[in-house]
Design a protein around this motif. Structure first.
Motif, mmCIF file in Angstrom:
data_model
loop_
_atom_site.group_PDB
_atom_site.id
_atom_site.type_symbol
_atom_site.label_atom_id
_atom_site.label_comp_id
_atom_site.label_asym_id
_atom_site.label_seq_id
_atom_site.Cartn_x
_atom_site.Cartn_y
_atom_site.Cartn_z
ATOM 1 N N TRP A 47 0.834 -1.213 0.000
ATOM 2 C CA TRP A 47 0.000 0.000 0.000
ATOM 3 C C TRP A 47 0.865 1.258 0.000
ATOM 4 O O TRP A 47 0.629 2.194 -0.777
ATOM 5 C CB TRP A 47 -0.902 -0.045 1.231
ATOM 6 C CG TRP A 47 -1.735 1.184 1.465
ATOM 7 C CD1 TRP A 47 -2.834 1.588 0.758
ATOM 8 C CD2 TRP A 47 -1.552 2.149 2.509
ATOM 9 N NE1 TRP A 47 -3.347 2.756 1.297
ATOM 10 C CE2 TRP A 47 -2.582 3.119 2.381
ATOM 11 C CE3 TRP A 47 -0.631 2.285 3.542
ATOM 12 C CZ2 TRP A 47 -2.698 4.205 3.240
ATOM 13 C CZ3 TRP A 47 -0.751 3.367 4.409
ATOM 14 C CH2 TRP A 47 -1.766 4.318 4.257
ATOM 15 N N TRP A 58 -8.512 4.309 -1.096
ATOM 16 C CA TRP A 58 -7.260 3.647 -0.732
ATOM 17 C C TRP A 58 -6.212 4.653 -0.284
ATOM 18 O O TRP A 58 -5.464 4.391 0.652
ATOM 19 C CB TRP A 58 -6.721 2.850 -1.917
ATOM 20 C CG TRP A 58 -7.529 1.633 -2.232
ATOM 21 C CD1 TRP A 58 -8.648 1.192 -1.584
ATOM 22 C CD2 TRP A 58 -7.280 0.694 -3.282
ATOM 23 N NE1 TRP A 58 -9.113 0.041 -2.168
ATOM 24 C CE2 TRP A 58 -8.303 -0.292 -3.200
ATOM 25 C CE3 TRP A 58 -6.317 0.594 -4.269
ATOM 26 C CZ2 TRP A 58 -8.360 -1.368 -4.083
ATOM 27 C CZ3 TRP A 58 -6.365 -0.475 -5.150
ATOM 28 C CH2 TRP A 58 -7.386 -1.456 -5.059
ATOM 29 N N PHE A 81 -7.989 -0.378 1.949
ATOM 30 C CA PHE A 81 -7.190 -1.165 1.008
ATOM 31 C C PHE A 81 -7.069 -2.607 1.502
ATOM 32 O O PHE A 81 -7.232 -3.556 0.733
ATOM 33 C CB PHE A 81 -5.800 -0.545 0.862
ATOM 34 C CG PHE A 81 -4.861 -1.356 -0.004
ATOM 35 C CD1 PHE A 81 -5.009 -1.371 -1.381
ATOM 36 C CD2 PHE A 81 -3.844 -2.099 0.570
ATOM 37 C CE1 PHE A 81 -4.152 -2.126 -2.183
ATOM 38 C CE2 PHE A 81 -2.984 -2.851 -0.219
ATOM 39 C CZ PHE A 81 -3.135 -2.861 -1.597
ATOM 40 N N TRP A 135 -10.308 -4.589 1.005
ATOM 41 C CA TRP A 135 -10.474 -5.006 -0.392
ATOM 42 C C TRP A 135 -9.544 -6.166 -0.702
ATOM 43 O O TRP A 135 -9.945 -7.153 -1.348
ATOM 44 C CB TRP A 135 -10.160 -3.826 -1.331
ATOM 45 C CG TRP A 135 -10.054 -4.277 -2.761
ATOM 46 C CD1 TRP A 135 -11.071 -4.449 -3.647
ATOM 47 C CD2 TRP A 135 -8.849 -4.661 -3.442
ATOM 48 N NE1 TRP A 135 -10.575 -4.922 -4.844
ATOM 49 C CE2 TRP A 135 -9.218 -5.054 -4.752
ATOM 50 C CE3 TRP A 135 -7.499 -4.700 -3.082
ATOM 51 C CZ2 TRP A 135 -8.280 -5.484 -5.696
ATOM 52 C CZ3 TRP A 135 -6.568 -5.125 -4.015
ATOM 53 C CH2 TRP A 135 -6.964 -5.514 -5.305
ATOM 54 N N GLU A 159 -7.304 1.213 -8.162
ATOM 55 C CA GLU A 159 -8.656 1.304 -7.628
ATOM 56 C C GLU A 159 -9.289 -0.084 -7.693
ATOM 57 O O GLU A 159 -8.835 -0.934 -8.477
ATOM 58 C CB GLU A 159 -9.474 2.315 -8.429
ATOM 59 C CG GLU A 159 -9.513 2.037 -9.921
ATOM 60 C CD GLU A 159 -10.112 3.196 -10.712
ATOM 61 O OE1 GLU A 159 -10.515 4.200 -10.084
ATOM 62 O OE2 GLU A 159 -10.183 3.097 -11.942
#
Length: 202
Positions: A25, A54, A61, A64, A86
């Motif tokens: 991330w 995110w 994030f 997901w 995304e």
């Protein structure tokens, strides 16, 4: 000291600071948003960014990622290599699959499946060079993939796109292009879809 403690507490509140997923991330944000990052020219400078959900929340994030098959053997991949980070444009794949999905790897979509040109050619029993040359000569992707090696396509001056078959010049005009422009785009390696739908520079 308190400031440092507060920052650490904030990081720990994400529930994953220091983990592999947290690093992924952080690196995504760095290459898209940090002009000092060594990879910024290949991402942020090309207009690739991170969605707000995110960008502003590791928790979003992480949620997901875990809901979409993440494990420590996989790496994040953008389905559209020119698109943003995304949910609708990302997935988790193996490292070997990732190597096939770079800007230098030409990808094509046929019969609902997207693969590198090399993989697609091999699937249809053809050499990548053969398919590439056919496309540069104005063949439709369908003809380039389904015509057996050594055979010539019929009606070579015709193009098929979006379920429509027209003479080369008419196809170009239908999409607001001059035939020489379309021909040049194909010679430069653009797919037929890219050649027909990329707007003209003003």
């Amino acid at each position: 000291m308190r400031e440092a403690t507060d920052k650490m507490s904030h990081r720990e509140s994400h529930g994953g600071y220091g983990s592999r997923l947290y690093c992924i991330w952080a690196h995504i944000k760095a290459r898209c948003l940090d002009k000092d990052d060594k990879n910024y020219p290949f991402y942020g400078d090309r207009g690739i960014t991170v969605c707000d959900g995110w960008k502003n929340s590791f928790s979003a994030f992480r949620s997901w990622a875990l809901q979409n098959g993440y494990n420590d053997e996989l790496t994040i991949d953008r389905i559209d290599v020119n698109g943003n980070y995304e949910p609708g444009n990302c997935r988790w794949i193996t490292q070997s699959e990732q190597m096939s999905n770079t800007r230098k790897t030409r990808r094509v979509t046929f019969m609902g499946e997207t693969l590198s040109l090399k993989q697609m050619a091999e699937k249809y029993g053809l050499d990548k060079t053969t398919v590439s040359l056919r496309l540069k000569r104005g063949w439709s992707l369908e003809s380039a993939l389904t015509t057996p090696p050594g055979e010539r396509r019929d009606n070579r001056k015709y193009l098929t796109f979006n379920g429509m078959t027209l003479p080369f010049s008419q196809m170009a005009k239908h999409y607001g292009l001059k035939p020489p422009t379309l021909s040049m785009r194909l010679k430069r390696g653009m797919t037929l879809e890219e050649a027909l739908t990329t707007p003209l520079k003003t």
